[in-house]
Design a protein around this motif. Structure first.
Motif, PDB file in Angstrom:
ATOM      1  N   VAL A  43       0.859  -1.190   0.000  1.00 44.44           N
ATOM      2  CA  VAL A  43       0.000   0.000   0.000  1.00 44.44           C
ATOM      3  C   VAL A  43       0.891   1.235   0.000  1.00 44.44           C
ATOM      4  O   VAL A  43       1.842   1.321   0.786  1.00 44.44           O
ATOM      5  N   VAL A  44       0.587   2.184  -0.895  1.00 44.96           N
ATOM      6  CA  VAL A  44       1.354   3.424  -1.015  1.00 44.96           C
ATOM      7  C   VAL A  44       0.397   4.617  -1.014  1.00 44.96           C
ATOM      8  O   VAL A  44      -0.805   4.463  -1.208  1.00 44.96           O
ATOM      9  N   ARG A  45       0.962   5.784  -0.796  1.00 41.15           N
ATOM     10  CA  ARG A  45       0.183   7.025  -0.855  1.00 41.15           C
ATOM     11  C   ARG A  45       0.586   7.794  -2.096  1.00 41.15           C
ATOM     12  O   ARG A  45       1.739   7.769  -2.518  1.00 41.15           O
ATOM     13  N   PHE A  46      -0.383   8.494  -2.689  1.00 38.96           N
ATOM     14  CA  PHE A  46      -0.083   9.296  -3.869  1.00 38.96           C
ATOM     15  C   PHE A  46      -1.029  10.479  -3.952  1.00 38.96           C
ATOM     16  O   PHE A  46      -2.054  10.531  -3.264  1.00 38.96           O
ATOM     17  N   THR A  47      -0.665  11.444  -4.785  1.00 39.84           N
ATOM     18  CA  THR A  47      -1.456  12.648  -4.978  1.00 39.84           C
ATOM     19  C   THR A  47      -1.638  12.897  -6.466  1.00 39.84           C
ATOM     20  O   THR A  47      -0.851  12.416  -7.279  1.00 39.84           O
ATOM     21  N   ASP A  48      -2.688  13.661  -6.786  1.00 41.79           N
ATOM     22  CA  ASP A  48      -2.928  14.001  -8.191  1.00 41.79           C
ATOM     23  C   ASP A  48      -2.462  15.417  -8.516  1.00 41.79           C
ATOM     24  O   ASP A  48      -2.609  15.881  -9.645  1.00 41.79           O
ATOM     25  N   GLY A  49      -1.909  16.124  -7.531  1.00 43.17           N
ATOM     26  CA  GLY A  49      -1.423  17.478  -7.748  1.00 43.17           C
ATOM     27  C   GLY A  49      -2.527  18.525  -7.805  1.00 43.17           C
ATOM     28  O   GLY A  49      -2.270  19.693  -8.043  1.00 43.17           O
ATOM     29  N   LYS A  50      -3.766  18.101  -7.584  1.00 42.20           N
ATOM     30  CA  LYS A  50      -4.914  19.015  -7.630  1.00 42.20           C
ATOM     31  C   LYS A  50      -5.652  19.039  -6.289  1.00 42.20           C
ATOM     32  O   LYS A  50      -6.819  19.392  -6.230  1.00 42.20           O
ATOM     33  N   GLY A  86      -6.055  16.234  -4.407  1.00 39.38           N
ATOM     34  CA  GLY A  86      -6.511  14.891  -4.075  1.00 39.38           C
ATOM     35  C   GLY A  86      -5.370  14.073  -3.488  1.00 39.38           C
ATOM     36  O   GLY A  86      -4.279  14.026  -4.050  1.00 39.38           O
ATOM     37  N   TRP A  87      -5.627  13.447  -2.346  1.00 38.48           N
ATOM     38  CA  TRP A  87      -4.653  12.584  -1.692  1.00 38.48           C
ATOM     39  C   TRP A  87      -5.265  11.200  -1.620  1.00 38.48           C
ATOM     40  O   TRP A  87      -6.432  11.043  -1.276  1.00 38.48           O
ATOM     41  N   TYR A  88      -4.475  10.185  -1.947  1.00 36.37           N
ATOM     42  CA  TYR A  88      -4.994   8.833  -2.056  1.00 36.37           C
ATOM     43  C   TYR A  88      -4.108   7.820  -1.348  1.00 36.37           C
ATOM     44  O   TYR A  88      -2.925   8.045  -1.165  1.00 36.37           O
ATOM     45  N   ARG A  89      -4.736   6.698  -1.015  1.00 38.81           N
ATOM     46  CA  ARG A  89      -4.025   5.526  -0.534  1.00 38.81           C
ATOM     47  C   ARG A  89      -4.409   4.415  -1.494  1.00 38.81           C
ATOM     48  O   ARG A  89      -5.603   4.215  -1.772  1.00 38.81           O
ATOM     49  N   GLY A  90      -3.407   3.736  -2.055  1.00 38.31           N
ATOM     50  CA  GLY A  90      -3.696   2.700  -3.048  1.00 38.31           C
ATOM     51  C   GLY A  90      -2.833   1.477  -2.872  1.00 38.31           C
ATOM     52  O   GLY A  90      -1.721   1.545  -2.351  1.00 38.31           O
ATOM     53  N   GLN A  91      -3.352   0.358  -3.335  1.00 35.97           N
ATOM     54  CA  GLN A  91      -2.631  -0.914  -3.268  1.00 35.97           C
ATOM     55  C   GLN A  91      -2.095  -1.243  -4.657  1.00 35.97           C
ATOM     56  O   GLN A  91      -2.818  -1.128  -5.651  1.00 35.97           O
ATOM     57  N   ILE A  92      -0.845  -1.651  -4.715  1.00 39.17           N
ATOM     58  CA  ILE A  92      -0.225  -1.996  -5.994  1.00 39.17           C
ATOM     59  C   ILE A  92      -0.834  -3.310  -6.487  1.00 39.17           C
ATOM     60  O   ILE A  92      -0.810  -4.318  -5.778  1.00 39.17           O
ATOM     61  N   VAL A  93      -1.402  -3.270  -7.706  1.00 43.69           N
ATOM     62  CA  VAL A  93      -1.986  -4.474  -8.296  1.00 43.69           C
ATOM     63  C   VAL A  93      -1.163  -4.982  -9.484  1.00 43.69           C
ATOM     64  O   VAL A  93      -1.288  -6.143  -9.861  1.00 43.69           O
ATOM     65  N   GLU A  94      -0.355  -4.112 -10.090  1.00 41.71           N
ATOM     66  CA  GLU A  94       0.559  -4.510 -11.165  1.00 41.71           C
ATOM     67  C   GLU A  94       1.853  -3.736 -10.972  1.00 41.71           C
ATOM     68  O   GLU A  94       1.828  -2.523 -10.828  1.00 41.71           O
ATOM     69  N   ALA A  95       2.963  -4.439 -10.973  1.00 39.63           N
ATOM     70  CA  ALA A  95       4.259  -3.783 -10.782  1.00 39.63           C
ATOM     71  C   ALA A  95       5.256  -4.308 -11.804  1.00 39.63           C
ATOM     72  O   ALA A  95       5.476  -5.510 -11.897  1.00 39.63           O
TER      73      ALA A  95
END
Length: 66
Positions: free
Chosen positions: A35-42, A44-53
């Motif tokens: 699980v990682v955190r990311f932003t869209d620069g607008k 929006g802040w998100y928490r997401g799980q890697i499904v393809e790496a």
């Protein structure tokens, strides 16, 4: 905590740009299921799980939007 950036968000999936994906997968050694955190620069802040790496791609399933 690492924070990634992407604008490629569609529904409940997000794809990291090539440079971000490489840093996430090859440098930080994140794997599918992590699980990682990311932003869209607008704001929006998100928490997401890697499904393809891969070496040049990383797809995230959005778990939470803040």
């Amino acid at each position: 905590m690492n924070l990634f950036y992407t604008t490629d968000i569609s529904g409940q999936r997000a794809s990291l740009p090539e440079e971000e994906a490489r840093h996430c997968v090859q440098v930080l050694r994140q794997r599918e299921g992590d699980v990682v955190r990311f932003t869209d620069g607008k704001g929006g802040w998100y928490r997401g799980q890697i499904v393809e790496a891969g070496k040049k791609h990383c797809v995230l399933q959005i778990l939470e939007e803040q």
